[in-house]
Design an enzyme around this catalytic site. Structure first.
Site, PDB file in Angstrom:
ATOM      1  N   ASP A   1       9.236   3.004  -1.445  1.00 51.11           N
ATOM      2  CA  ASP A   1       7.880   2.708  -1.885  1.00 51.11           C
ATOM      3  C   ASP A   1       7.449   3.786  -2.859  1.00 51.11           C
ATOM      4  O   ASP A   1       7.717   4.965  -2.646  1.00 51.11           O
ATOM      5  CB  ASP A   1       6.937   2.709  -0.681  1.00 51.11           C
ATOM      6  CG  ASP A   1       6.988   1.385   0.037  1.00 51.11           C
ATOM      7  OD1 ASP A   1       7.143   0.363  -0.651  1.00 51.11           O
ATOM      8  OD2 ASP A   1       6.900   1.375   1.273  1.00 51.11           O
TER       9      ASP A   1
ATOM     10  N   LEU B   1     -17.891   0.042  -9.297  1.00 53.10           N
ATOM     11  CA  LEU B   1     -18.211   1.260 -10.042  1.00 53.10           C
ATOM     12  C   LEU B   1     -18.674   2.290  -9.048  1.00 53.10           C
ATOM     13  O   LEU B   1     -19.085   1.990  -7.946  1.00 53.10           O
ATOM     14  CB  LEU B   1     -19.365   1.002 -11.022  1.00 53.10           C
ATOM     15  CG  LEU B   1     -19.113   0.038 -12.162  1.00 53.10           C
ATOM     16  CD1 LEU B   1     -20.435  -0.235 -12.877  1.00 53.10           C
ATOM     17  CD2 LEU B   1     -18.082   0.586 -13.122  1.00 53.10           C
ATOM     18  N   SER B   2     -18.623   3.571  -9.458  1.00 50.72           N
ATOM     19  CA  SER B   2     -19.267   4.595  -8.652  1.00 50.72           C
ATOM     20  C   SER B   2     -19.880   5.608  -9.604  1.00 50.72           C
ATOM     21  O   SER B   2     -19.575   5.600 -10.807  1.00 50.72           O
ATOM     22  CB  SER B   2     -18.270   5.265  -7.710  1.00 50.72           C
ATOM     23  OG  SER B   2     -17.336   6.004  -8.467  1.00 50.72           O
TER      24      SER B   2
ATOM     25  N   ASP C   1       5.659   0.486   6.573  1.00 53.11           N
ATOM     26  CA  ASP C   1       4.744   0.717   7.695  1.00 53.11           C
ATOM     27  C   ASP C   1       3.912  -0.521   8.049  1.00 53.11           C
ATOM     28  O   ASP C   1       3.618  -0.760   9.200  1.00 53.11           O
ATOM     29  CB  ASP C   1       3.830   1.911   7.395  1.00 53.11           C
ATOM     30  CG  ASP C   1       3.215   1.837   6.011  1.00 53.11           C
ATOM     31  OD1 ASP C   1       3.368   0.780   5.359  1.00 53.11           O
ATOM     32  OD2 ASP C   1       2.597   2.816   5.591  1.00 53.11           O
TER      33      ASP C   1
ATOM     34  N   ASP D   1       5.725  -5.590   6.257  1.00 52.81           N
ATOM     35  CA  ASP D   1       7.031  -4.993   5.953  1.00 52.81           C
ATOM     36  C   ASP D   1       8.073  -5.359   6.998  1.00 52.81           C
ATOM     37  O   ASP D   1       9.260  -5.152   6.786  1.00 52.81           O
ATOM     38  CB  ASP D   1       6.918  -3.458   5.934  1.00 52.81           C
ATOM     39  CG  ASP D   1       6.332  -2.953   4.623  1.00 52.81           C
ATOM     40  OD1 ASP D   1       6.470  -3.674   3.619  1.00 52.81           O
ATOM     41  OD2 ASP D   1       5.729  -1.875   4.630  1.00 52.81           O
TER      42      ASP D   1
END
Lengths: 564, 685
Positions: B312, B386-387, B521, B525
């Protein structure tokens, strides 16, 4: 050594090596049913064979079926030959009115020819009718060699195929091996030998009056046809008792060259056949490299030791060259030694001199050639599959050292494969050591041995080694034609033959079923000088560790006692 | 390749003190004698044969034989016993290390009880050992979790130090990817309702113990194969030795039985036979110390065989979070203005990405920041995406390109070409462009970038040398993925990966005959983990993943897959090296024993005594002593394992053949000669 000795060696290698790649490719195409220039000639014959036998050539067999077919065929062959030998006096083509063989000797002979050993506890001209020689022995000469070839291609397919459940069709493989693989070459060699003076006749033996005024019976017979297959099929069973030391079997220098080359011509070619099966000729070159390394080591030791003066005759008044006792005087020391090394390296067993008269070291080379399992070229098919077993053992022993599960050409070697390999590793120790020890313990054996001391032991050891290795050559000296030895040596030959064939077919089946990992940088390198060295050392180590103590009691002790 | 076994947690330090060799040799010595029991020894057939010969020789000592002085026979018998004891000692030592750890784990689990939910919904206190798969238990703060399971209700902090050695508590909650709990860990807050997923004897703890305890250990496939070969060789040498007597009789001689026994023991592969199980146990112990639990030794060996690693991107190749790598002012905006705007827009952003922007800008432009109280933070919402902050009446926002453009009412085409080009460049390089605005005015772009872990590139290069291909798995688009792949040096990329694509890729590789390793995990998966030849699940992942995988990493560090591959390879190389060494040893032993053995029959064979050993008795005794001592000498190597360099198979083979093959041929010549000189000097023969 004279210049013609060197020429003989060079010519020998040329005759063996030059056609090998082409012949190897030809065998691959033939065994896989591809079209060759012989197809128009033999194709119709092949099809008739299948129709008569009711064989579907397209129908492939699992390894179990393949093995059963092989066993059935061999058993039938044995029974046929056994009956012919027992009852030859009731059968035609017996101008000398020879009686049937005693049953233990008939058993020994039948097993011997069925297993491609051609150990002979009889003298052909004195005991066998023409029918026994031709319809009995010669037929087995062909089919026993073809059997070896069939087992080899089954193993090749096992290694080459991926996730497959079948190994081919035994009946088809046998037909093709005989028709295309053996017949044409044998025809050529037989015609050549007839030209050189080998008899091929059904006529009665000739009575002659020699120059000394003595009556002599000169045996004749259909010899050329049998000698051709005896050499090419790594059989070795002579038409005449003294084999190719008889001038009718080996009349000229040219006949000698081609006969000795014919011993390993097909085994060398089959190394290339394997390369075509696995689509990687580098593997063939590596294996051939190992075979030649072993051949040259043995050959050099043997030649060197034969050219040493005998220390027990160290009288300044005696001028010594190479000891000639037991050598083929027409071809000299080199001619005899080359034959001796070649015939034991391949499981041929024909001779053109007396093995018993070899120097102790030369005799040991002959013994070691057989003890390593007849893998230095070896028998037709048998040599190559035996060699592949050694390859697998080398790969398993050293393969872990690259940090991966051992793999050969992408096939993993796991518990099942190792189990089967171990069975084959036990064949020679059981055949030579166990049977030999039993024979040595029988009081009657010691009485039939001509020499006391280490040489007598070598004679016994040689007989059981030759039988178990399916070689067939003899050191003589051991009175082998007793019911005890006939049966024990017959048992040795059976162990030596089927102790390999059965595990090899199981191995082929197991390998065929496996997936094949791609071969890359992290695969175990099975080509190149490193692997050739590893393989050579493995073969010598495994064979050496098993047989060194026995060799110490035989040829080594004899060599040291001669005061070299 | 070096293996970093870095366990900073304090608990670990105590552990390693307990597993130090110095503390272990005493109990191992006791165990060496306990293991003489043939029932235990039958797991190692070669050693069983040695024990039988030791018994036989001991009996033969009582039978007077004119050709062998009793004094020598007794010594041979003693050294045969030592041979078995040394091998037992090696195994006990290897076991001891794992056992010390297993014992401390076991101690915690003894007498544990659980509150099990009954059919009527009530809870009843039962011993933890009576729990079965499917039972439901309730655990409250301060209690131990009685077994492996899955949280079905509640959220709580769990201290998993007993298993992982990591003392910081972790959060476990129902649903999602953090629902799996491990038995024998302590709840430090709240409560959980747990469905037990393992029967007694199948839990993580049990597996850990079983892996390192020799007696319960299952032999791995390669070990089984090697065992068969060793038995085969033993059988061959048995035939060699047994048939020697009739052959000697044929030569009118007789060989002393004691000497034949000695020959047998020196020939059979005692070195590898004696150390084989120690190698296996030590390998598993290395894995356990790495905090990886394998469900079987088979998986560890398979790890040594893998051709392809599916890794990954996030967490393995890159740090989990993107970091700020640069800012680009829009045309007409000066750098300082952009920096201030971007900093303010990120000050209230608690995400790692936000923090990385603040860190980056603080270093770039020192600026007196307003205190947090003066700001009105606007957190990221799914609606606006948005922040930012509202500060002194001004509106600072940052966000993805399209979201921010929508916020200020512009279209993509409206962007000034210079800025547009910059944004494209960021995207093409594998980064993520963010836009920043103040009061509706576009200030510029922020370049967020995946940061490749340091050293990972070199690691991949080493793997490549070993012939292992790395495939980066990521949900990113192919363009972004390719850029990171190039930076990290992976061989291939699986972009826009879905669980189905991952599974298909594994199947594809396997169909080509390759072995695949991966870690994962999430619950999705699980199929891929089950399909892979080596699947490593993260301990903080879902129970589904942990069950599907054949290994669990307790530290939840996906990079460890590389270490597992390394351990798998070391395990195989160590076995192969010692096998080769053991067999190569036989040559020298023949040269020592054969002349001695046949001295009475063919004195001329004395020529083979190339080592010039002082007497036949001394030669045979020296070979036996060497045979026993070499086991002791090789114990450290067996426990530590042979290092695997990053090199091609051919290079590895050449190197190891030289060391263990040629070395195995030569070492015993020197060793036997030295022992012979010592024995003679001490008048022991």
């Amino acid at each position: 050594m004279h210049s013609y000795d060197y020429w003989l060696i060079i010519a020998f290698f040329a005759v063996v090596l030059v056609p090998a790649p082409f012949l190897g490719r030809f065998y691959y195409k033939v065994m896989e049913g591809q079209r060759t220039w012989l197809t128009p000639v033999f194709g119709p014959v092949e099809r008739v064979c299948y129709r008569v036998a009711g064989v579907d050539a397209q129908q492939e067999q699992s390894w179990q079926k393949y093995m059963l077919a092989l066993l059935a065929f061999n058993l039938a062959g044995f029974l046929l030959l056994f009956s012919i030998l027992l009852f030859q006096d009731y059968l035609p083509l017996n101008p000398q009115q020879l009686p049937g063989q005693e049953w233990t000797q008939a058993f020994n002979t039948a097993v011997s020819f069925m297993t491609n050993t051609n150990w002979q506890s009889y003298s052909g001209e004195a005991t066998l009718s023409y029918l026994s020689q031709m319809a009995g022995l010669t037929v087995q000469n062909f089919v026993s060699a073809a059997t070896g070839l069939a087992v080899l291609v089954a193993l090749c397919r096992g290694i080459g195929r991926k996730s497959a459940s079948t190994l081919g069709n035994f009946w088809v493989d046998m037909t093709r091996a005989t028709l295309y693989g053996l017949l044409p070459l044998c025809l050529l060699l037989a015609l050549f030998l007839v030209w050189q003076g080998v008899p091929q006749t059904f006529a009665h033996y000739v009575d002659a009056l020699t120059l000394q005024g003595v009556d002599q019976v000169i045996p004749l017979g259909p010899a050329a046809s049998q000698i051709a297959i005896k050499q090419l099929g790594t059989n070795g069973g002579g038409f005449f008792g003294v084999n190719s030391a008889h001038p009718f079997e080996d009349p000229t220098a040219w006949a000698n060259l081609f006969e000795v080359a014919a011993i390993i011509m097909i085994p060398v070619a089959l190394v290339f056949t394997f390369g075509h099966y696995v689509k990687d000729l580098r593997q063939s070159r590596a294996i051939l490299g190992c075979m030649f390394a072993l051949f040259l080591i043995g050959g050099s030791v043997s030649l060197w030791s034969e050219y040493q003066p005998n220390p027990t005759l160290s009288n300044p008044a005696v001028e010594q060259t190479a000891p000639l006792e037991g050598k083929e005087a027409r071809f000299g020391t080199t001619g005899t030694v080359l034959w001796s090394v070649t015939t034991t390296a391949a499981s041929n067993g024909s001779v053109n001199g007396m093995q018993d008269s070899l120097s102790p070291l030369s005799g040991m080379v002959a013994l070691v050639n057989m003890m390593v399992g007849e893998v230095i070229f070896g028998g037709v098919g048998a040599g190559m599959y035996g060699m592949l077993l050694n390859v697998l053992i080398a790969v398993f022993l050293a393969g872990l050292m690259i940090g991966r599960t051992p793999e050969y050409l992408g096939k993993k070697l796991q518990a099942r494969e190792v189990q089967l390999l171990v069975v084959t590793l036990l064949v020679m120790p059981v055949g030579v050591l166990v049977l030999g020890a039993i024979a040595a313990s029988v009081p009657a054996t010691a009485a039939t041995i001509t020499n006391p001391g280490p040489h007598g032991f070598s004679q016994l050891l040689y007989a059981y080694t030759s039988a178990s290795a399916n070689n067939g050559s003899a050191f003589a000296g051991l009175g082998a034609n007793t019911p005890f030895h006939n049966l024990m040596l017959g048992l040795g030959m059976l162990i030596g033959r089927f102790g390999y064939i059965l595990p090899v077919l199981a191995l082929a089946g197991s390998l065929a079923m496996k997936k094949s990992a791609p071969i890359g940088q992290n695969s175990f390198p099975t080509h190149g000088p490193l692997f050739v060295t590893l393989l050579t050392v493995t073969i010598l180590l495994v064979g050496g560790l098993t047989f060194l103590p026995t060799l110490a009691l035989g040829p080594i002790a004899e060599h040291l006692s001669m005061g070299f | 390749m070096n293996m970093p076994v870095n366990n900073a947690a304090p608990l670990k330090t105590q552990e390693s003190a307990k597993t130090a060799i110095s503390a272990l040799w005493r109990p191992a010595l006791v165990q060496a004698f306990v293991k003489l029991d043939p029932r235990q020894l039958k797991r190692s057939p070669v050693m069983l044969v040695v024990e039988l010969t030791a018994i036989l020789t001991t009996v033969l000592c009582l039978v007077p034989d004119s050709s062998v002085p009793t004094f020598v026979a007794v010594q041979i018998a003693l050294w045969l016993w030592f041979t078995v004891l040394f091998a037992n000692f090696a195994e006990a030592l290897a076991e001891g290390r794992g056992k010390a750890r297993a014992d401390s784990l076991k101690a915690g689990s003894e007498g544990l009880s659980a509150r099990r939910q009954e059919a009527d919904g009530s809870f009843k206190v039962v011993p933890a050992t009576s729990l079965r798969k499917g039972d439901v238990v309730r655990v409250a703060a301060g209690e131990m979790i009685p077994g492996d399971g899955e949280v079905i209700e509640g959220i709580a902090a769990v201290n998993e130090a007993a298993i992982t050695g990591e003392s910081a508590p972790v959060i476990r909650e129902s649903g999602g990817d953090r629902s799996a709990v491990t038995g024998n860990t302590r709840l430090v807050s709240d409560w959980l309702v747990i469905r037990i997923t393992a029967n007694p004897g199948e839990s993580t703890l049990d597996r850990m113990i079983a892996l390192v305890e020799g007696a319960k250990r299952q032999k791995t496939p390669n070990e089984v194969a090697l065992d068969i070969l060793l038995i085969g060789l033993t059988l061959i040498f048995l035939l060699v030795v047994v048939t020697l007597q009739p052959f000697a009789h044929f030569a009118n001689g007789s060989l002393p039985l004691v000497f034949l026994v000695a020959l047998l023991v020196t020939l059979i592969p005692t070195t590898i036979g004696g150390l084989l199980s120690a190698i296996g146990i030590a390998g598993m112990d290395r894995l356990v110390r790495l905090n990886v639990i394998a469900k079987s030794g088979r998986a560890v060996e398979a790890a040594g065989d893998v051709h392809v690693l599916l890794l990954d991107k996030t967490g393995t190749i890159t740090f989990g979070n993107r970091r700020c790598a640069g800012i680009y002012a829009a045309p007409g905006v000066n750098g300082k203005e952009l920096a201030e705007g971007a900093l303010l827009a990120s000050l209230a952003d608690d995400t790692a990405e936000g923090k990385s922007i603040v860190e980056y800008l603080r270093a770039l432009h020192p600026y007196t920041e307003p205190s947090v109280q003066e700001l009105t933070g606007v957190p990221f919402s799914a609606e606006t995406r948005l922040s930012g902050v509202d500060y002194q009446g001004r509106v600072y926002r940052k966000g993805a390109v399209d979201s921010l453009l929508a916020f200020i009412g512009q279209k993509r085409q409206d962007l000034l070409p210079a800025l547009s080009r910059e944004i494209d460049k960021i995207a093409q390089s594998g980064g993520t462009p963010l836009l920043v605005c103040a009061d509706g005015k576009l200030l510029g772009a922020i370049h967020l970038k995946d940061v490749v872990k340091p050293g990972i590139r070199e690691r991949f290069a080493e793997l490549r040398k070993l012939g292992i291909r790395t495939v980066m798995v990521t949900g990113d688009n192919p363009l972004t993925a390719a850029a990171i792949a190039a930076e990290a040096g992976v061989d291939d990329v699986l972009a826009e990966a879905t669980p189905e694509k991952k599974l298909a890729r594994i199947r594809h590789e396997q169909n080509d005959g390759r072995l695949v390793a991966m870690c994962g995990d999430g619950a999705n998966d699980a199929p891929a983990l089950a399909q892979a030849d080596v699947g490593m699940a993260m301990n903080d992942g879902t129970q589904a993943a942990r069950e599907a995988a054949n290994m669990v990493d307790l530290d939840s560090d996906p990079t460890k897959l590389l270490d597992v591959v390394q351990i798998g390879k070391e395990l195989l190389v160590t076995r192969g090296a010692l096998t080769t060494f053991s067999i190569a040893n036989d040559v020298a032993k023949y040269f020592a024993i054969l002349p001695a053995l046949f001295a009475s029959i063919y004195p001329q064979l004395g020529v083979l005594n190339v080592m010039h050993l002082s007497s036949p008795q001394s030669a045979i005794l020296s070979a036996i002593v060497f045979n026993a001592l070499i086991i002791v000498v090789l114990i450290p190597l067996a426990l530590r394992g042979v290092r695997v360099q990053a090199a091609s198979a051919a290079a590895l083979l050449r190197r190891n053949l030289l060391i263990y093959g040629v070395g195995g041929l030569l070492v015993p010549f020197a060793g036997i000669k030295a022992i012979d000189m010592l024995l003679t000097a001490l008048h022991l023969v």
